[in-house]
Each structure stands twice: as C-alpha cells, then as structure tokens.
Design a protein around this motif. Structure first.
Motif, PDB file in Angstrom:
ATOM      1  N   ALA A  66       0.811  -1.215   0.000  1.00  0.00           N
ATOM      2  CA  ALA A  66       0.000   0.000   0.000  1.00  0.00           C
ATOM      3  C   ALA A  66       0.846   1.267   0.000  1.00  0.00           C
ATOM      4  N   GLU A  67       2.101   1.174   0.459  1.00  0.00           N
ATOM      5  CA  GLU A  67       2.939   2.378   0.541  1.00  0.00           C
ATOM      6  C   GLU A  67       3.861   2.551  -0.666  1.00  0.00           C
ATOM      7  N   ALA A  68       3.812   1.625  -1.625  1.00  0.00           N
ATOM      8  CA  ALA A  68       4.735   1.686  -2.762  1.00  0.00           C
ATOM      9  C   ALA A  68       4.559   2.975  -3.554  1.00  0.00           C
ATOM     10  N   VAL A  69       3.301   3.280  -3.926  1.00  0.00           N
ATOM     11  CA  VAL A  69       3.053   4.490  -4.721  1.00  0.00           C
ATOM     12  C   VAL A  69       3.286   5.749  -3.894  1.00  0.00           C
ATOM     13  N   PRO A  70       2.709   5.887  -2.677  1.00  0.00           N
ATOM     14  CA  PRO A  70       2.968   7.094  -1.878  1.00  0.00           C
ATOM     15  C   PRO A  70       4.453   7.335  -1.611  1.00  0.00           C
ATOM     16  N   ALA A  71       5.210   6.263  -1.377  1.00  0.00           N
ATOM     17  CA  ALA A  71       6.641   6.425  -1.109  1.00  0.00           C
ATOM     18  C   ALA A  71       7.371   6.932  -2.350  1.00  0.00           C
ATOM     19  N   THR A  72       6.999   6.392  -3.513  1.00  0.00           N
ATOM     20  CA  THR A  72       7.628   6.830  -4.761  1.00  0.00           C
ATOM     21  C   THR A  72       7.300   8.288  -5.050  1.00  0.00           C
ATOM     22  N   VAL A  73       6.034   8.650  -4.875  1.00  0.00           N
ATOM     23  CA  VAL A  73       5.617  10.033  -5.115  1.00  0.00           C
ATOM     24  C   VAL A  73       6.308  10.974  -4.135  1.00  0.00           C
ATOM     25  N   THR A  74       6.424  10.557  -2.888  1.00  0.00           N
ATOM     26  CA  THR A  74       7.085  11.398  -1.876  1.00  0.00           C
ATOM     27  C   THR A  74       8.533  11.679  -2.265  1.00  0.00           C
ATOM     28  N   ASP A  75       9.241  10.616  -2.655  1.00  0.00           N
ATOM     29  CA  ASP A  75      10.638  10.806  -3.075  1.00  0.00           C
ATOM     30  C   ASP A  75      10.720  11.755  -4.268  1.00  0.00           C
ATOM     31  N   ASP A  76       9.856  11.542  -5.250  1.00  0.00           N
ATOM     32  CA  ASP A  76       9.889  12.368  -6.458  1.00  0.00           C
ATOM     33  C   ASP A  76       9.579  13.833  -6.150  1.00  0.00           C
ATOM     34  N   VAL A  77       8.557  14.076  -5.361  1.00  0.00           N
ATOM     35  CA  VAL A  77       8.141  15.451  -5.103  1.00  0.00           C
ATOM     36  C   VAL A  77       9.195  16.197  -4.287  1.00  0.00           C
ATOM     37  N   VAL A  78       9.819  15.513  -3.341  1.00  0.00           N
ATOM     38  CA  VAL A  78      10.857  16.166  -2.548  1.00  0.00           C
ATOM     39  C   VAL A  78      12.082  16.467  -3.405  1.00  0.00           C
ATOM     40  N   ASN A  79      12.545  15.475  -4.172  1.00  0.00           N
ATOM     41  CA  ASN A  79      13.738  15.663  -4.995  1.00  0.00           C
ATOM     42  C   ASN A  79      13.547  16.735  -6.061  1.00  0.00           C
ATOM     43  N   GLU A  80      12.331  16.877  -6.568  1.00  0.00           N
ATOM     44  CA  GLU A  80      12.072  17.857  -7.615  1.00  0.00           C
ATOM     45  C   GLU A  80      11.826  19.256  -7.067  1.00  0.00           C
ATOM     46  N   THR A  81      11.252  19.353  -5.884  1.00  0.00           N
ATOM     47  CA  THR A  81      10.827  20.666  -5.413  1.00  0.00           C
ATOM     48  C   THR A  81      11.808  21.361  -4.477  1.00  0.00           C
ATOM     49  N   TYR A  82      12.629  20.601  -3.735  1.00  0.00           N
ATOM     50  CA  TYR A  82      13.488  21.303  -2.770  1.00  0.00           C
ATOM     51  C   TYR A  82      14.542  22.181  -3.441  1.00  0.00           C
ATOM     52  N   PRO A  83      15.138  21.768  -4.615  1.00  0.00           N
ATOM     53  CA  PRO A  83      16.077  22.700  -5.261  1.00  0.00           C
ATOM     54  C   PRO A  83      15.390  23.996  -5.707  1.00  0.00           C
ATOM     55  N   LEU A  84      14.145  23.870  -6.210  1.00  0.00           N
ATOM     56  CA  LEU A  84      13.402  25.053  -6.628  1.00  0.00           C
ATOM     57  C   LEU A  84      13.090  25.949  -5.433  1.00  0.00           C
ATOM     58  N   ALA A  85      12.752  25.327  -4.310  1.00  0.00           N
ATOM     59  CA  ALA A  85      12.437  26.102  -3.109  1.00  0.00           C
ATOM     60  C   ALA A  85      13.661  26.870  -2.622  1.00  0.00           C
ATOM     61  N   ILE A  86      14.828  26.235  -2.631  1.00  0.00           N
ATOM     62  CA  ILE A  86      16.069  26.897  -2.202  1.00  0.00           C
ATOM     63  C   ILE A  86      16.374  28.088  -3.095  1.00  0.00           C
ATOM     64  N   ASP A  87      16.223  27.883  -4.410  1.00  0.00           N
ATOM     65  CA  ASP A  87      16.489  28.978  -5.339  1.00  0.00           C
ATOM     66  C   ASP A  87      15.485  30.114  -5.165  1.00  0.00           C
ATOM     67  N   GLU A  88      14.213  29.759  -4.975  1.00  0.00           N
ATOM     68  CA  GLU A  88      13.174  30.780  -4.828  1.00  0.00           C
ATOM     69  C   GLU A  88      13.433  31.652  -3.606  1.00  0.00           C
ATOM     70  N   CYS A  89      13.991  31.066  -2.565  1.00  0.00           N
ATOM     71  CA  CYS A  89      14.264  31.806  -1.331  1.00  0.00           C
ATOM     72  C   CYS A  89      15.604  32.536  -1.377  1.00  0.00           C
ATOM     73  N   ASN A  90      16.288  32.476  -2.535  1.00  0.00           N
ATOM     74  CA  ASN A  90      17.580  33.151  -2.708  1.00  0.00           C
ATOM     75  C   ASN A  90      18.606  32.700  -1.667  1.00  0.00           C
ATOM     76  N   LEU A  91      18.606  31.418  -1.391  1.00  0.00           N
ATOM     77  CA  LEU A  91      19.579  30.847  -0.470  1.00  0.00           C
ATOM     78  C   LEU A  91      20.779  30.326  -1.254  1.00  0.00           C
ATOM     79  N   TYR A  92      21.947  30.361  -0.617  1.00  0.00           N
ATOM     80  CA  TYR A  92      23.155  29.822  -1.243  1.00  0.00           C
ATOM     81  C   TYR A  92      23.707  28.731  -0.335  1.00  0.00           C
TER      82      TYR A  92
END
Length: 506
Positions: A66-92
């Motif tokens: 039951a957790e196969a799909v949620p776990a995959t989506v969680t990994d994908d969403v975190v890996n794709e969005t955290y770099p964008l979030a860091i850039d959006e916040c002008n962090l180095y």
C-alpha cells in the motif's frame, strides 16, 4: 514533469548559518502525481489477469504494498521541489541539506508539507567600504626597466677572468677547482673526481656543507674534508644515495674567478644579439615590456584589490566553503596536469616541494579565495549590485551551448541558478572595486625607504574586462555558464608574484 509545484515556502533562521526551509506542495499536484505513478506502475509491472497498463489501484497496492506508490511520489516530489524552493528563497547552500526523519508520505486529496535544514553562505560585512589603496608599477617602460632587462640579457653572455691570487673564496664565488672524491670505503668516486672544473658556490650542485669548506681558501691552497651525503640530494650527490654515507674530498683551488659581463656596445649588440645597434635593442626591449605589462598589470591590479578587500572581511569563514574551494582547485589542477601530460610526482619534483607542502599551499589558497568571495559578496550588497533575469539568460548565451534556454531550464530545475547569479554579482563587484581603487604608482628602482617619495597618484582608469580567454573557452567547451566564478578568476599567489616581478625592476 511537474514544474513549480510547491505553493508555499517558509524560511526560518537557525544557528551557525543554518536555515530551516518548509515546503508545502498543493493537493492537486499530489493527486496528479499519484495518478501518474499508478499508471506508470501498471505499465511497468506484470499483474496476472490484466493487460499492460490496465491493472486497477487495489491490485497494484495488493501486489506491491500500500505504501509503494505514496513512497515513490514522496521521493519524487521532494527531490524535484526542494532545489526550486532553495532557489526561490535566494539561499546559497554550502552543504548538503538534511531532511526531517518524520517527513511522512503523501496522501490523496491533501497538500504535502516537508522541511529541510541546510547551511548557507553567511552575509559577512567589511570593516570599511571605502576604495582600496594599492601600489602599482607604472604602465610605460621606464629607462630603469629597460636597463634591468638588458642587464639580464648580459647575464647570459658573461665570461670569467682570474682574480688576484690573494682573493679569498666567499659565498657566490666562482673558481677553478681540482678534486678527488672517495666513498666511506675509500673507493674512488669517478663522477666527482676531476683534475679541474669551474664551480660556483651556491649553485646547488653540491651540498651547502661542501661550499662552507671552500669559503676562505685562496689560489693554490689544498684541503681535505668529509661531508655527509644529505637526505635531500643535490645534482652531484643524487647518484650516491644509498651507496655511501660520507664523501671524502681532496680539493685544490686553482684560481678564483671574477664574473665579467660584456659591455653593451653597437658592435656587441649586432654580433651577439642580432640587433642593428644599442638604440634598436632598447626600442625592442621597451616594446616587449609594454606588451608584457598589457597582459599582467590588470591581473596584478585584480589580485592586489581582492587581497586588500579580503583583509577587511569581518566574521568567521565557513569551513564548508573552504573545503568546496579546495576541491575545486584540486580538480582544476589535476585536469591541467592531465592536459599537459605531467604526473603529480613529476610536478612536485619540478617545483621542489613535498606532498604535504602542496596540500598546505592549496588549503591556504582555498581559504584566501573564500575570503575574497565573501568580501565581494559584501561589497555587492553594500553598493546594491543587482543581477537581473536577463543577466542570467545572457550568461547562458555566452556559454556557447547550442540551446541556452534548455540548459538554463535544467539549471533552474536543479536549483543552481543562484550560483550563476552569485558569480555575475561577484564579477561586477570585482570590477567595481578595481574601478574605484586608489592607485599609487611606484617608480621602478626606488629604494624601499624612498618609496613614499617616489609615489605619485595615478589617473583612474576604467576597469578592464578581466575574464580570461581560456576560461571563456573552457566554459564554452564544457557547455556551462560561469556559475562559480567568484569574480574574474583569481591568479594563484605564485603566478601573481611572478607577474609583478616581471614588471617591477625593484
């Protein structure tokens, strides 16, 4: 591929230059990702009784968990969005982010929130934002500099003549020397035994202990002495390493020599150097000095300005930034060695340094570069040096890639655009520092105590573009923009020192 899928980011300052970033991803995006992942799994795996791509969600959950799909989506969403979030916040970031262990998994119909912590570049300040003050050689070719270059030419055509018989050997002396050498077993050392040889003290052919025995001797005097084979071999003792512990010498000073330099006359210049006359030689030398200065003076100015600016930096420099700079220096260095076909051992031998000394030098240089980078950041903030989206796009165009927009989008998705912006800002800050610098011209040949009297203010010149040609070529070849340029690339300390010596007759 989902783009800009997070709807909110929050930044919380922590201790030791660390920040906590909280990212919230919209429920609609989560639902779309879950739907797509179920569809992908239905095509990817074989489910008995169902055609490819037709297995319903309960069957997939039952087969894969039951957790196969949620776990995959969680990994994908975190890996794709955290770099964008860091850039959006002008962090180095200066280190890899760490994520909360109790992050949880995505759920259908609900927004997903997660947080991360990361060490970021500190915003240090300078003790002063006034223009830096530097000393520079004059731009033209002075008579003193021409004389110095001609004297260096004369050094290649010197001769020797016998000194008076009463002349004593001293440091730097040249002499005709007869010698016999034997090892610790009394056997003759043929490579060192000679009826006569021209030898100069301090040339490094023999150890310093050998030279010390000769000091004070005069023509016709003989002497017997022994020296230990040094741990650091010289040219003449290298073949004896491991074969003998001592070298026994019998020497005779046959003559002490005076070094005689040729007189610079029209005849000597024409016959020896191939110039028409002395005036022609001086003109050619002056032209050579001018050409050399055009190349090295901007680099000297840049290094002096950045060094002075770094001295004003207040606060602690993060170790992570120094380590990153050290890694970058080492990568560049070994790539250069590889291109030149030179081994690391050969380089160390050529430079006469040990591996430990090399490591110390690189570490020190990395620390200096990091201080200069942070000082430039402070200067850019103080003088409101801005970098626009158009500036970033232009940087990708200048990289020479076939599709600059595509590459820029890749960097954006990887959260790397902050590196490009920072590189541009530092380059502009360096140019501004150089433009505003108060330059004092130091006349060549002036004694150190008289420098103050020999100085005169220089006119402010517009800062030249200092990006190196080979850097631009490398960037185009590697198909990436100058993201990490801290400014125009700093010349190494030794390189800058050599360049300054070349244009300063002092």
């Amino acid at each position: 591929m989902m783009e800009d899928s997070y709807v909110e980011t929050k930044v919380e300052a922590l201790q030791d230059n660390r920040v906590k970033v909280t990212v919230t991803v919209d429920a609609k995006d989560i639902d779309a990702r879950i739907k797509k992942t179920y569809k992908d799994f239905a095509h990817k795996y074989n489910f008995p009784g169902f055609r490819a791509g037709k297995a319903p969600r309960p069957i997939i959950d039952n087969a894969l968990g039951a957790e196969a799909v949620p776990a995959t989506v969680t990994d994908d969403v975190v890996n794709e969005t955290y770099p964008l979030a860091i850039d959006e916040c002008n962090l180095y970031p200066v280190s890899k982010p760490t994520f909360a262990e109790d992050m949880g998994l995505v759920a259908a119909g609900k927004p997903f929130e997660y947080s991360l912590e990361v060490e970021v570049k500190p915003e240090l300040e300078l003790s002063s934002y006034e223009p830096v003050e530097i000393d520079m050689p004059a731009e033209g070719a002075s008579d003193a500099e021409v004389d110095d270059q001609i004297d260096q030419l004369r050094e290649h055509y010197y001769d020797y003549e016998d000194a008076a018989a009463a002349t004593k050997v001293k440091e730097g002396s040249y002499l005709d020397l007869g010698m016999k050498a034997t090892d610790d077993a009394g056997e003759d050392i043929a490579s060192l035994t000679t009826p006569t040889r021209l030898y100069g003290l301090g040339t490094g052919l023999f150890p310093a202990a050998f030279d010390a025995e000769l000091v004070g001797m005069k023509k016709g005097q003989k002497k017997e002495f022994s020296i230990d084979v040094p741990a650091e071999p010289t040219v003449m003792t290298q073949p004896l390493m491991g074969k003998t512990s001592k070298i026994n010498f019998e020497v005779e000073v046959q003559a002490v020599k005076n070094k005689v330099l040729p007189e610079v006359t029209d005849e000597w210049v024409k016959d020896t150097l191939g110039f028409e006359n002395v005036a022609d030689l001086r003109t050619r030398v002056a032209d050579s000095i001018l050409e050399q200065k055009e190349e090295v003076l901007p680099r000297i100015k840049e290094n002096q300005c950045l060094s002075k600016l770094a001295d004003r930096l207040q606060g602690e420099v993060p170790e992570a930034m120094c380590e990153e700079a050290e890694t970058s220096l080492l990568q560049d260095f070994f790539q250069q060695l590889q291109r030149q076909g030179v081994s690391f051992d050969a380089y160390l031998k050529q430079q006469g340094i040990t591996p430990d000394r090399f490591k110390e030098d690189v570490k020190a240089q990395a620390a200096d570069m990091t201080k200069q980078d942070l000082a430039l950041d402070a200067w850019a903030r103080h003088y409101s040096i801005e970098v626009t989206d158009e500036d970033v796009a232009e940087e990708f165009v200048k990289s020479g890639v076939e599709d600059p927009k595509k590459l820029q989008e890749e960097w954006r998705k990887n959260g790397q655009l902050h590196m490009v912006k920072n590189g541009i800002a530092r380059t502009r800050a360096a140019e501004d520092v150089m433009e505003k610098a108060v330059v004092t011209i130091v006349e060549p040949g002036a004694a150190a105590d008289d420098k103050k009297d020999e100085k005169k203010p220089a006119k402010k010149a517009a800062a030249k573009k200092t990006a190196k040609k080979d850097e631009a070529k490398d960037e185009a070849t590697e198909k990436k923009p100058a993201a990490k340029k801290a400014a125009p690339k700093k010349a190494k300390k030794d390189e800058a020192a050599d360049a300054e010596k070349a244009v300063d007759a002092e």
